[in-house]
Design an enzyme around this catalytic site. Structure first.
Site, PDB file in Angstrom:
ATOM      1  N   ARG A  55      -3.902  42.165  -3.729  1.00 41.68           N
ATOM      2  CA  ARG A  55      -4.923  41.150  -3.983  1.00 41.68           C
ATOM      3  C   ARG A  55      -6.095  41.654  -4.808  1.00 41.68           C
ATOM      4  O   ARG A  55      -7.047  40.930  -5.019  1.00 41.68           O
ATOM      5  CB  ARG A  55      -5.433  40.602  -2.650  1.00 41.68           C
ATOM      6  CG  ARG A  55      -4.349  39.865  -1.918  1.00 41.68           C
ATOM      7  CD  ARG A  55      -4.899  39.147  -0.722  1.00 41.68           C
ATOM      8  NE  ARG A  55      -3.824  38.521   0.024  1.00 41.68           N
ATOM      9  CZ  ARG A  55      -3.105  39.133   0.932  1.00 41.68           C
ATOM     10  NH1 ARG A  55      -3.364  40.380   1.235  1.00 41.68           N
ATOM     11  NH2 ARG A  55      -2.135  38.508   1.548  1.00 41.68           N
ATOM     12  N   ASP A 123       7.316  50.983   0.042  1.00 41.91           N
ATOM     13  CA  ASP A 123       7.425  52.023  -0.990  1.00 41.91           C
ATOM     14  C   ASP A 123       8.113  53.305  -0.521  1.00 41.91           C
ATOM     15  O   ASP A 123       8.400  54.188  -1.333  1.00 41.91           O
ATOM     16  CB  ASP A 123       6.043  52.349  -1.568  1.00 41.91           C
ATOM     17  CG  ASP A 123       5.016  52.742  -0.490  1.00 41.91           C
ATOM     18  OD1 ASP A 123       5.411  53.312   0.538  1.00 41.91           O
ATOM     19  OD2 ASP A 123       3.807  52.489  -0.703  1.00 41.91           O
ATOM     20  N   HIS A 140       8.190  45.041   6.307  1.00 40.15           N
ATOM     21  CA  HIS A 140       8.433  44.203   5.131  1.00 40.15           C
ATOM     22  C   HIS A 140       9.573  44.748   4.269  1.00 40.15           C
ATOM     23  O   HIS A 140       9.683  44.403   3.105  1.00 40.15           O
ATOM     24  CB  HIS A 140       7.146  44.057   4.309  1.00 40.15           C
ATOM     25  CG  HIS A 140       6.049  43.328   5.041  1.00 40.15           C
ATOM     26  ND1 HIS A 140       4.777  43.172   4.544  1.00 40.15           N
ATOM     27  CD2 HIS A 140       6.054  42.693   6.236  1.00 40.15           C
ATOM     28  CE1 HIS A 140       4.032  42.491   5.427  1.00 40.15           C
ATOM     29  NE2 HIS A 140       4.779  42.197   6.456  1.00 40.15           N
ATOM     30  N   CYS A 148      22.152  41.738  -0.170  1.00 44.26           N
ATOM     31  CA  CYS A 148      22.778  40.445  -0.457  1.00 44.26           C
ATOM     32  C   CYS A 148      22.210  39.416   0.519  1.00 44.26           C
ATOM     33  O   CYS A 148      22.192  39.650   1.732  1.00 44.26           O
ATOM     34  CB  CYS A 148      24.295  40.533  -0.320  1.00 44.26           C
ATOM     35  SG  CYS A 148      25.054  38.887  -0.417  1.00 44.26           S
ATOM     36  N   CYS A 173      26.250  39.425  -5.511  1.00 48.14           N
ATOM     37  CA  CYS A 173      26.930  40.421  -4.682  1.00 48.14           C
ATOM     38  C   CYS A 173      28.390  40.551  -5.109  1.00 48.14           C
ATOM     39  O   CYS A 173      29.101  39.538  -5.189  1.00 48.14           O
ATOM     40  CB  CYS A 173      26.841  39.971  -3.216  1.00 48.14           C
ATOM     41  SG  CYS A 173      27.764  41.004  -2.069  1.00 48.14           S
TER      42      CYS A 173
HETATM   43  P1  NAD Z   1      -2.808  44.483   2.886  1.00 54.69           P
HETATM   44  O1  NAD Z   1      -2.977  43.795   4.164  1.00 54.69           O
HETATM   45  O2  NAD Z   1      -1.787  45.544   2.826  1.00 54.69           O
HETATM   46  O3  NAD Z   1      -4.303  45.051   2.481  1.00 54.69           O
HETATM   47  C1  NAD Z   1      -4.632  46.202   1.826  1.00 54.69           C
HETATM   48  C2  NAD Z   1      -6.018  46.644   2.359  1.00 54.69           C
HETATM   49  O4  NAD Z   1      -6.193  48.013   2.041  1.00 54.69           O
HETATM   50  C3  NAD Z   1      -7.212  45.905   1.761  1.00 54.69           C
HETATM   51  O5  NAD Z   1      -8.004  45.335   2.806  1.00 54.69           O
HETATM   52  C4  NAD Z   1      -8.030  47.001   1.034  1.00 54.69           C
HETATM   53  O6  NAD Z   1      -9.419  46.888   1.241  1.00 54.69           O
HETATM   54  C5  NAD Z   1      -7.543  48.251   1.720  1.00 54.69           C
HETATM   55  N1  NAD Z   1      -7.552  49.452   0.877  1.00 54.69           N
HETATM   56  C6  NAD Z   1      -7.251  49.566  -0.453  1.00 54.69           C
HETATM   57  N2  NAD Z   1      -7.291  50.853  -0.833  1.00 54.69           N
HETATM   58  C7  NAD Z   1      -7.629  51.570   0.283  1.00 54.69           C
HETATM   59  C8  NAD Z   1      -7.815  52.951   0.538  1.00 54.69           C
HETATM   60  N3  NAD Z   1      -7.674  53.863  -0.430  1.00 54.69           N
HETATM   61  N4  NAD Z   1      -8.137  53.340   1.794  1.00 54.69           N
HETATM   62  C9  NAD Z   1      -8.311  52.436   2.796  1.00 54.69           C
HETATM   63  N5  NAD Z   1      -8.147  51.100   2.606  1.00 54.69           N
HETATM   64  C10 NAD Z   1      -7.788  50.687   1.371  1.00 54.69           C
HETATM   65  O7  NAD Z   1      -2.579  43.373   1.838  1.00 54.69           O
HETATM   66  P2  NAD Z   1      -2.107  43.273   0.323  1.00 54.69           P
HETATM   67  O8  NAD Z   1      -2.580  44.412  -0.506  1.00 54.69           O
HETATM   68  O9  NAD Z   1      -2.510  41.928  -0.091  1.00 54.69           O
HETATM   69  O10 NAD Z   1      -0.513  43.325   0.397  1.00 54.69           O
HETATM   70  C11 NAD Z   1       0.210  42.295   1.014  1.00 54.69           C
HETATM   71  C12 NAD Z   1       1.590  42.795   1.353  1.00 54.69           C
HETATM   72  O11 NAD Z   1       2.262  43.156   0.151  1.00 54.69           O
HETATM   73  C13 NAD Z   1       1.588  44.057   2.188  1.00 54.69           C
HETATM   74  O12 NAD Z   1       1.582  43.748   3.540  1.00 54.69           O
HETATM   75  C14 NAD Z   1       2.866  44.739   1.760  1.00 54.69           C
HETATM   76  O13 NAD Z   1       3.959  44.216   2.449  1.00 54.69           O
HETATM   77  C15 NAD Z   1       3.026  44.345   0.323  1.00 54.69           C
HETATM   78  N6  NAD Z   1       2.566  45.421  -0.581  1.00 54.69           N
HETATM   79  C16 NAD Z   1       3.162  46.647  -0.455  1.00 54.69           C
HETATM   80  C17 NAD Z   1       2.754  47.689  -1.279  1.00 54.69           C
HETATM   81  C18 NAD Z   1       3.414  49.035  -1.108  1.00 54.69           C
HETATM   82  O14 NAD Z   1       4.536  49.105  -0.598  1.00 54.69           O
HETATM   83  N7  NAD Z   1       2.736  50.128  -1.489  1.00 54.69           N
HETATM   84  C19 NAD Z   1       1.740  47.479  -2.247  1.00 54.69           C
HETATM   85  C20 NAD Z   1       1.172  46.208  -2.350  1.00 54.69           C
HETATM   86  C21 NAD Z   1       1.589  45.185  -1.498  1.00 54.69           C
END
Ligand code: NAD
Length: 271
Positions: A55, A123, A140, A148, A173
């Site tokens: 976000r 990841d 997730h 598939c 698939c």
């Molecule tokens: P999220 O609930 O995972 O929120 C991320 C939070 O991390 C934010 O509130 C932000 O303030 C905080 N943040 C950012 N950098 C930080 C740091 N260095 N230290 C501490 N806090 C930190 O929500 P999202 O980012 O909207 O993602 C939604 C979903 O999308 C996740 O639940 C996940 O399933 C997926 N997603 C996964 C990855 C990944 O696998 N790396 C990356 C992006 C999104």
């Protein structure tokens, strides 16, 4: 949905206030007493590895709206868009390396206090940092495999991605003809019940619940700390931004996880 304002890690002088130093010591004290720690991580644990949280301004969602599971399953154009976006983003997950937040959480497991690590991330960086795969619940899913959507067969994502690169923009698939997608959870797609049940059991049975880098706005992950709180279990939150559960937390630390977690580990008594 609340926008994330810190896509990168702030410098220590920006976050290391006296209150933050006290919070580090408080968290270390809770960890020193814990025997069944549960950690919930979100995208914030991986931003310091170069994978943006979703976000943030300029993040993925500000450019490309997320595909819903319903659209993926019903609309060939949505599936083509999905695979086009994955081509654009795949370098992120394949080139990213664990950062000190991941390695510190793996070190907590080696201290013998970790009951489980629940992650919203797909990841694979916790396992890459040394966390035991059988202690990690990927709520997730994982971006490293394809699944598939009809028969559930799993395969390495690279093989499917190679087919997309070669022009097959709606890969099916080979066994049953079902739609293939990464084994991650799209909006509107249910979390695998076994993973959710295991995460809920961990949350109910732990003696300390630590949230790292999660906005606590994505359900059902965001409800897991409530299961611990309902039993009187202390809740610690390490996140750059406020979360809806801050009011119920025993300690809140607003700091970059990759800088703060090693400080917390250093403040623990030696094994
Ligand atoms: P999220 O609930 O995972 O929120 C991320 C939070 O991390 C934010 O509130 C932000 O303030 C905080 N943040 C950012 N950098 C930080 C740091 N260095 N230290 C501490 N806090 C930190 O929500 P999202 O980012 O909207 O993602 C939604 C979903 O999308 C996740 O639940 C996940 O399933 C997926 N997603 C996964 C990855 C990944 O696998 N790396 C990356 C992006 C999104």
């Amino acid at each position: 949905m609340h926008p994330s304002v810190h896509p990168t890690s702030p410098a220590s002088e920006e976050w290391e206030t006296p209150a933050a130093r006290t919070a580090i010591l408080d968290i270390a004290e809770f960890l020193a007493d814990a025997r069944r720690l549960v950690v919930l991580t979100g995208a914030g644990v991986s931003t310091e590895s170069g994978i943006p949280d979703f976000r943030s301004p300029g993040g993925v969602w500000s450019r490309v709206p997320p595909t819903s599971y319903r659209a993926f399953m019903s609309d060939p154009a949505a599936r083509r868009d999905y695979w086009r976006l994955r081509r654009e983003l795949r370098g992120l997950a394949t080139s990213a390396r664990p950062n000190p937040a991941h390695t510190t959480l793996a070190a907590l497991e080696r201290r013998g206090i970790l009951a489980g690590l629940i992650t919203q991330n797909f990841d694979g960086l916790h396992q890459a940092a040394g966390s035991s795969p059988d202690r990690v619940i990927e709520l997730h899913g994982t971006t490293h495999e394809a699944a598939c959507q009809s028969c559930g067969a799993r395969s390495p994502i690279e093989a499917v991605q190679a087919r997309v690169d070669a022009g097959d923009d709606d890969p099916r698939c080979p066994a049953c003809g079902g739609f293939l997608k990464a084994a991650t959870i799209l909006f509107g797609q249910p979390i695998p019940p076994a993973a959710l049940a295991a995460a809920q059991a961990l949350a109910r049975d732990c003696d300390l619940f630590l949230v790292v880098g999660s906005s606590l706005r994505v359900i059902p992950a965001a409800r897991l700390p409530l299961l611990a709180l309902d039993r009187g279990t202390p809740l610690l939150i390490l996140n750059l931004e406020p979360t809806p559960l801050d009011v119920r937390a025993d300690v809140i630390l607003r700091a970059p996880a990759g800088q703060a977690l090693p400080r917390i580990l250093a403040a623990l008594p030696a094994d």
